[in-house]
Motif scaffolding. Structure first.
Motif, short mmCIF file in Angstrom:
data_model
loop_
_atom_site.label_atom_id
_atom_site.label_comp_id
_atom_site.label_asym_id
_atom_site.label_seq_id
_atom_site.Cartn_x
_atom_site.Cartn_y
_atom_site.Cartn_z
N LEU A 38 0.85 -1.19 0.00
CA LEU A 38 0.00 0.00 0.00
C LEU A 38 0.88 1.23 0.00
O LEU A 38 2.03 1.18 0.44
N CYS A 39 0.30 2.37 -0.48
CA CYS A 39 1.03 3.63 -0.39
C CYS A 39 0.57 4.40 0.85
O CYS A 39 -0.41 4.02 1.50
N SER A 71 9.46 1.31 -5.17
CA SER A 71 8.71 2.07 -6.15
C SER A 71 7.87 1.13 -6.99
O SER A 71 8.38 0.17 -7.57
N GLY A 72 6.56 1.36 -7.05
CA GLY A 72 5.69 0.47 -7.83
C GLY A 72 4.34 1.12 -8.07
O GLY A 72 4.06 2.21 -7.57
N GLY A 76 -1.03 -2.45 -9.53
CA GLY A 76 -0.51 -2.59 -10.89
C GLY A 76 -0.98 -1.52 -11.87
O GLY A 76 -0.75 -1.65 -13.07
N ARG A 77 -1.67 -0.46 -11.38
CA ARG A 77 -2.19 0.56 -12.30
C ARG A 77 -1.65 1.95 -11.94
O ARG A 77 -1.17 2.17 -10.84
N GLY A 78 -1.78 2.88 -12.90
CA GLY A 78 -1.43 4.29 -12.66
C GLY A 78 0.06 4.53 -12.63
O GLY A 78 0.85 3.72 -13.11
N ARG A 79 0.42 5.70 -12.07
CA ARG A 79 1.82 6.08 -12.01
C ARG A 79 2.54 5.31 -10.91
O ARG A 79 1.94 4.97 -9.88
N TYR A 84 4.72 0.37 0.20
CA TYR A 84 5.32 -0.29 1.37
C TYR A 84 4.83 -1.72 1.48
O TYR A 84 3.68 -2.02 1.17
N ARG A 85 5.72 -2.60 1.90
CA ARG A 85 5.36 -4.00 2.10
C ARG A 85 6.13 -4.54 3.30
O ARG A 85 7.11 -3.93 3.74
N LEU A 86 5.69 -5.69 3.81
CA LEU A 86 6.37 -6.34 4.93
C LEU A 86 7.70 -6.93 4.48
O LEU A 86 7.79 -7.44 3.36
N THR A 87 8.71 -6.86 5.34
CA THR A 87 9.93 -7.63 5.11
C THR A 87 9.71 -9.03 5.68
O THR A 87 8.70 -9.31 6.32
N GLU A 88 10.69 -9.91 5.47
CA GLU A 88 10.61 -11.25 6.05
C GLU A 88 10.46 -11.17 7.57
O GLU A 88 9.68 -11.90 8.19
N GLN A 89 11.20 -10.22 8.16
CA GLN A 89 11.13 -10.03 9.62
C GLN A 89 9.74 -9.56 10.05
O GLN A 89 9.24 -9.97 11.10
#
Lengths: 239, 239
Positions: A38-39, A71-72, A76-79, A84-89
């Motif tokens: 999510l942003c 950066s993403g 999957g849409r737009g600019r 942000y996402r979870l790390t393995e930890q």
């Protein structure tokens, strides 16, 4: 955006559950868990707080190694933007049930392949571990050095191991059992460990205390005289 | 009194490692782990701080459920006094290696009993779980209710499960895999779960996403038409 019904985060620290900030961090991690990534704007809307406030939490959680920015494109849409996402930890903070799974599998191993199957698999594992240790040893390494290196191996595997000597014996003590729940139900695990130690040291090894039978530690008495090697008897593990 | 060389305590919280007080609490837990039980005076000596200071830590750790006081004789000698020991929750803060043990055992199960052994044991486990669920169901429970109850079972087992419907299908989504590390290496675990769901619901169940293959969740598409039941093909788990 739908929040999950129950919080799944696990807490390990004595005095960390109190503050509002921590509850917000929990919900933020939960949202990333549920949505993948999510942003800041999406998190702001879901948490009902300003983006500035969200960014403070994101900075702290990233600093603690629990999340990472990249950066993403959202869904999957737009600019492309900062997501942000979870790390393995961070993933590891969600509830796991490995002890239960492990014990379930051992019970069903026994049911499918008979009463000796658990011991056979445990011994197969112990032999592989022993071979790995032995591969690092020279051919004529004296007992004292083998024991020191073996103790280090146990320490690296989180056994909290301490080596002492007294009279004609060494004492190897594990202050932590990294698989206590399984050992309590399957003595085969303890027997395989004791046999592995005796095989590696080629001397008499007796188990004098077991965490899995209620002691605060596991303790082995190891004879200094290599000629004292005798076949280890399964019965020397306290019950 | 000898302090162990390395701290073994695991920390789960983002911002808890900082203060001196927490380091002292860690050392206190470590001492109880190593010695089984100690009184405040022994802890005071080992930690190099006043008994009053030790008691403040003891009160907080007991409040957090990590330790408990009881009346006993130190090392079994002398007058009975207040001693402290770890609770099960306190014990759980020391490092465990269940995922590794579980995967080790599955590798050796395969080595000892052949390539199909892991699947056989996983299916045996799934069938037992299914029988437990079914035992609570009436004979002609409609699909919708079976699915609701199954979702609740998964929720109780920490799968973070959500049930939705759309058109002629239900969607069951697990937002947490409580045994992700094992599932990543042994697809048999995922296949057994899918087959179990299909058997319990007696309808077509397709796995559309898998956490174990990199998705942020596991998602099943479940046909509403019970007559759509077809033998489940192993190949529908994404790789």
């Amino acid at each position: 955006m739908k929040l999950p019904g129950t919080s799944q985060l696990q807490h390990g620290s004595p005095d960390q559950r109190s503050s509002q900030g921590e509850r917000t961090s929990d919900r933020l991690l939960q949202l990333l868990k549920q949505h993948g990534s999510l942003c800041a704007a999406q998190l702001s809307e879901a948490l009902g707080m300003t983006e500035q406030g969200v960014r403070r939490h994101l900075t702290r959680l990233a600093g603690a190694g629990l999340i990472e920015g990249y950066s993403g494109k959202p869904q999957g849409r737009g600019r492309a933007q900062q997501l942000y996402r979870l790390t393995e930890q961070g993933e590891a903070r969600f509830p796991k049930s490995y002890p239960t799974l492990c014990m379930d599998l051992l019970h069903h191993l026994r049911a499918e392949y008979g009463p000796d199957a658990v011991g056979r698999v445990m011994n197969s594992r112990a032999q592989t571990l022993a071979a790995e240790v032995q591969a690092e040893w020279g051919p004529d390494l004296p007992l004292a050095q083998r024991l020191e290196q073996l103790t280090r191996k146990f320490q690296e595997a989180n056994y909290g191991s301490v080596l002492e000597q007294s009279g004609d014996c060494y004492y190897l003590t594990h202050h932590n059992c990294p698989h206590l729940a399984v050992a309590c139900e399957f003595t085969e695990l303890c027997l395989a460990e004791r046999d592995m130690i005796a095989d590696l040291l080629e001397t008499e090894v007796r188990c004098e205390a077991r965490a899995s039978t209620g002691a605060s530690q596991c303790r082995y008495r190891i004879s200094k005289s290599e000629s004292a090697a005798v076949p280890t008897a399964s019965s020397d593990v306290p019950h």
